[in-house]
Design a protein around this motif. Structure first.
Motif, short mmCIF file in Angstrom:
data_model
loop_
_atom_site.label_atom_id
_atom_site.label_comp_id
_atom_site.label_asym_id
_atom_site.label_seq_id
_atom_site.Cartn_x
_atom_site.Cartn_y
_atom_site.Cartn_z
N GLN A 1 -107.05 70.32 -69.95
CA GLN A 1 -107.53 70.47 -68.57
C GLN A 1 -107.25 69.21 -67.79
OE1 GLN A 1 -111.55 71.80 -68.26
NE2 GLN A 1 -111.36 72.26 -66.08
N ARG A 2 -106.77 69.44 -66.58
CA ARG A 2 -106.43 68.32 -65.69
C ARG A 2 -107.61 68.11 -64.75
NH1 ARG A 2 -101.58 68.29 -61.25
NH2 ARG A 2 -102.95 69.68 -60.09
N ASP A 3 -108.07 66.86 -64.65
CA ASP A 3 -109.13 66.53 -63.69
C ASP A 3 -108.51 66.63 -62.29
OD1 ASP A 3 -111.84 64.37 -63.56
OD2 ASP A 3 -110.61 64.78 -61.80
N PRO B 1 -97.19 77.50 -67.60
CA PRO B 1 -96.45 77.91 -66.40
C PRO B 1 -96.12 76.77 -65.46
CG PRO B 1 -98.68 78.82 -66.38
CD PRO B 1 -98.46 78.20 -67.74
N MET B 2 -97.00 75.71 -65.42
CA MET B 2 -96.83 74.69 -64.38
C MET B 2 -96.53 73.32 -64.98
SD MET B 2 -97.50 76.85 -62.10
CE MET B 2 -97.66 76.09 -60.50
N LEU B 3 -95.43 72.72 -64.54
CA LEU B 3 -95.14 71.32 -64.87
C LEU B 3 -95.27 70.56 -63.54
CD1 LEU B 3 -94.02 69.46 -67.22
CD2 LEU B 3 -91.83 69.69 -66.09
N ALA B 4 -96.42 69.97 -63.31
CA ALA B 4 -96.68 69.34 -62.01
C ALA B 4 -96.42 67.83 -62.12
CB ALA B 4 -98.09 69.66 -61.56
N THR B 5 -97.46 67.04 -62.46
CA THR B 5 -97.20 65.61 -62.71
C THR B 5 -96.51 65.43 -64.05
OG1 THR B 5 -99.28 65.23 -63.88
CG2 THR B 5 -99.34 64.97 -61.49
N GLY C 1 -101.49 66.77 -56.09
CA GLY C 1 -100.81 67.01 -57.37
C GLY C 1 -100.44 68.47 -57.58
N TYR C 2 -100.42 69.26 -56.51
CA TYR C 2 -99.98 70.66 -56.60
C TYR C 2 -98.49 70.78 -56.30
CZ TYR C 2 -104.38 72.89 -57.56
OH TYR C 2 -105.51 73.31 -58.21
N ILE C 3 -97.87 71.73 -56.98
CA ILE C 3 -96.44 71.95 -56.76
C ILE C 3 -96.23 72.66 -55.42
CG2 ILE C 3 -94.38 73.12 -57.64
CD1 ILE C 3 -95.54 72.86 -60.48
N ALA D 1 -102.38 78.19 -61.34
CA ALA D 1 -101.94 79.30 -62.19
C ALA D 1 -103.10 79.87 -63.01
CB ALA D 1 -100.81 78.84 -63.11
N GLY D 2 -103.93 78.97 -63.57
CA GLY D 2 -105.07 79.43 -64.39
C GLY D 2 -106.03 80.27 -63.58
N ASP D 3 -106.33 79.82 -62.36
CA ASP D 3 -107.26 80.57 -61.50
C ASP D 3 -106.66 81.92 -61.11
OD1 ASP D 3 -108.85 78.37 -61.68
OD2 ASP D 3 -108.66 77.76 -59.58
O1 LIG Z 1 -99.44 73.48 -58.60
C1 LIG Z 1 -100.13 73.37 -59.64
C2 LIG Z 1 -100.29 72.13 -60.29
C3 LIG Z 1 -101.01 72.08 -61.43
N1 LIG Z 1 -101.58 73.20 -61.90
C4 LIG Z 1 -101.43 74.40 -61.29
O2 LIG Z 1 -101.95 75.42 -61.77
N2 LIG Z 1 -100.71 74.44 -60.16
#
Ligand SMILES: O=c1cc[nH]c(=O)[nH]1
Ligand SMILES: O=P(O)(O)OC[C@H]1O[C@H](OP(=O)(O)OP(=O)(O)O)[C@H](O)[C@@H]1O
Ligand SMILES: [Mg+2]
Length: 212
Positions: A102-104, A131-135, A195-197, A204-206
């Protein structure tokens, strides 16, 4: 790190509906699975196989079958779970391990809250799904986790990636063995200040499982 970005109109078509904020959760889940199946075709191009003797109704012949140990699929919870069925459909004999990360949302720091993996991954081909490669923080931690346990062939599969996340993985995996392959459905423009793409698809999780 080898980055594979398959260019296929069906991938772009399905990604467009996945990104659309009007897409409801059941449709989002179905599209995530379908996209994974399309990406799995590329991700498994180097899956290990061995010769296999068979007889057709007409003649003996030598084919191939998946080698043992079978590949290990590791969805990164939660959102990676949305890709699992799409991968298992192509690799039904694969085993599945789990990593919960989980990302803070404020600091973007990563916590690993669950780990159910074989203790020894040496000799295993591993597919890490998120699904998501953000940072790139979550995937970098996941890859280190797998490498520490001896995985000797790792492919990461992401539906969307930010250039910043790819650059971070390239930096952190430079010179690390085994070399990692990254398969991505799309490379987006950038990260925003949270930090969102961008344009991305939101959380994606939500979108798969609801806001918790
Ligand atoms: O854009 C993003 C970044 C991180 N995690 C997500 O689910 N979406
Ligand atoms: O590249 P990063 O900056 O690390 O961000 C990507 C991570 O963020 C999301 O997970 P999240 O922490 O929202 O957990 P969830 O899957 O349970 O929603 C996503 O599924 C990735 O795991
Ligand atoms: Mg999330």
């Amino acid at each position: 790190m080898r980055v594979v970005h398959p260019d296929h109109p069906l991938i772009d078509h399905k990604l467009t509906y996945l990104r659309d904020k009007r897409t409801d959760s059941p449709t989002f889940r179905r599209l995530a699975e379908e996209l994974m199946t399309l990406l799995a075709y590329e991700a498994t191009r180097d899956v290990r196989v061995e010769p296999f003797e068979i007889e057709t109704p007409v003649a003996p012949t030598t084919g191939i079958k998946l080698s043992n140990p079978k590949p290990l699929i590791v969805p990164i919870l939660r959102a990676g779970l949305g890709m699992l069925e799409g991968m298992v459909r192509l690799l039904p004999s694969a085993e599945v391990g789990f990593l919960g990360m989980q990302r803070d949302e404020e600091t973007l720091a990563i916590t690993t809250y669950a780990n159910r993996l074989p203790a020894d991954l040496s000799g295993r081909q591993v597919y890490a799904l998120d699904p998501m490669l953000a940072t790139g923080g979550s995937m970098a931690d996941a890859l280190r986790f797998l490498i520490e346990r001896g995985a000797d062939d790792i492919t990461a599969v992401c539906l969307l990636a930010a250039p910043e996340g790819i650059a971070r993985l390239e930096r952190e995996m430079a010179g690390v063995l085994p070399p990692v392959t990254l398969v991505v459905g799309a490379i987006d423009e950038q990260l925003n200040e949270h930090g969102y793409i961008v344009p991305g698809l939101g959380d994606a999780g939500d979108r798969l499982y609801g806001v918790v």
